[in-house]
Scaffold this active site. Sequence first.
Site, PDB file in Angstrom:
ATOM      1  N   LYS A  78       0.863  -1.195   0.000  1.00 44.39           N
ATOM      2  CA  LYS A  78       0.000   0.000   0.000  1.00 44.39           C
ATOM      3  C   LYS A  78       0.894   1.239   0.000  1.00 44.39           C
ATOM      4  O   LYS A  78       1.795   1.373   0.845  1.00 44.39           O
ATOM      5  CB  LYS A  78      -0.848  -0.035   1.270  1.00 44.39           C
ATOM      6  CG  LYS A  78      -2.239   0.509   1.124  1.00 44.39           C
ATOM      7  CD  LYS A  78      -3.024   0.187   2.392  1.00 44.39           C
ATOM      8  CE  LYS A  78      -4.368   0.861   2.400  1.00 44.39           C
ATOM      9  NZ  LYS A  78      -4.989   0.754   3.728  1.00 44.39           N
TER      10      LYS A  78
HETATM   11  O1  G3P Z   1      -9.244   1.674   4.820  1.00 41.80           O
HETATM   12  C1  G3P Z   1      -8.915   2.942   5.275  1.00 41.80           C
HETATM   13  C2  G3P Z   1      -9.270   3.067   6.702  1.00 41.80           C
HETATM   14  O2  G3P Z   1      -8.455   2.273   7.488  1.00 41.80           O
HETATM   15  C3  G3P Z   1      -9.347   4.454   7.197  1.00 41.80           C
HETATM   16  O3  G3P Z   1     -10.488   4.480   7.939  1.00 41.80           O
HETATM   17  O4  G3P Z   1     -12.071   5.314   9.588  1.00 41.80           O
HETATM   18  O5  G3P Z   1      -9.615   5.889   9.774  1.00 41.80           O
HETATM   19  O6  G3P Z   1     -11.031   6.907   7.992  1.00 41.80           O
HETATM   20  P1  G3P Z   1     -10.807   5.729   8.875  1.00 41.80           P
END
Ligand code: G3P
Length: 215
Positions: free
Chosen positions: A84
């Site tokens: 990634k």
């Molecule tokens: O897949 C991306 C994720 O891990 C980010 O999620 O909730 O931190 O915006 P969030």
Amino acid sequence: MEFYLDTANIDEIKEAVSWGVINGVTTNPTLVAREEGRSFHEIIKEICNLVQGPVSAEVISMDLDGILKEARELAALDPHVVVKIPITPQGLAAVRILSGEGVHVNVTLVFSALQALLAARAGAAYVSPFIGRIDDTGQEGIDVLCDIMDVVNNYQFTTRVIAASIRHPRHVLESARLGTDIATVPFKVLKQMFRHPLTDRGIERFLADWEKVMK
Ligand code: G3P
């Protein structure tokens, strides 16, 4: 639509895999940092072994040499590793080189259709728009995802779109309506997707009625 679990937690992954609906896993530095006391590489290898599907592991270098070094180390851990890489000019330069070496890359921290197009052009195997974080800014994350699906599908890219930063089941539903290839969901959202009050009531009723048969 395929479902990935968005976590680095081994217990969550074991449980979700046992339910038969998980095709892969995505992690990021924040998620890995929550799993104290274990090395990053150790966690990724264990997840690959459990999931036997694509497992995204993120680099933290920002310069090209650093990104390439980390990416090659991660890719060597297991054939299921997807590296990634955040969308930056250096990141996309790395995507071009790594995809030429057969390394699958998930371009992350994508917030616009133009960024997604650039990632696809560079040879990304996956692109991850962050729906929830777009919502957080007051813009509609699903609208951006819709633009991304439109522009990626206009061409012959093999890049697969992962709806990421999913915060609730409705994000999954809207992503599926757009034909998004993959949704990566937190464990909590996956559990919410199973639930419906009528299912609970139906099971209660069937069991109660069956008790009567058994008497
Ligand atoms: O897949 C991306 C994720 O891990 C980010 O999620 O909730 O931190 O915006 P969030």
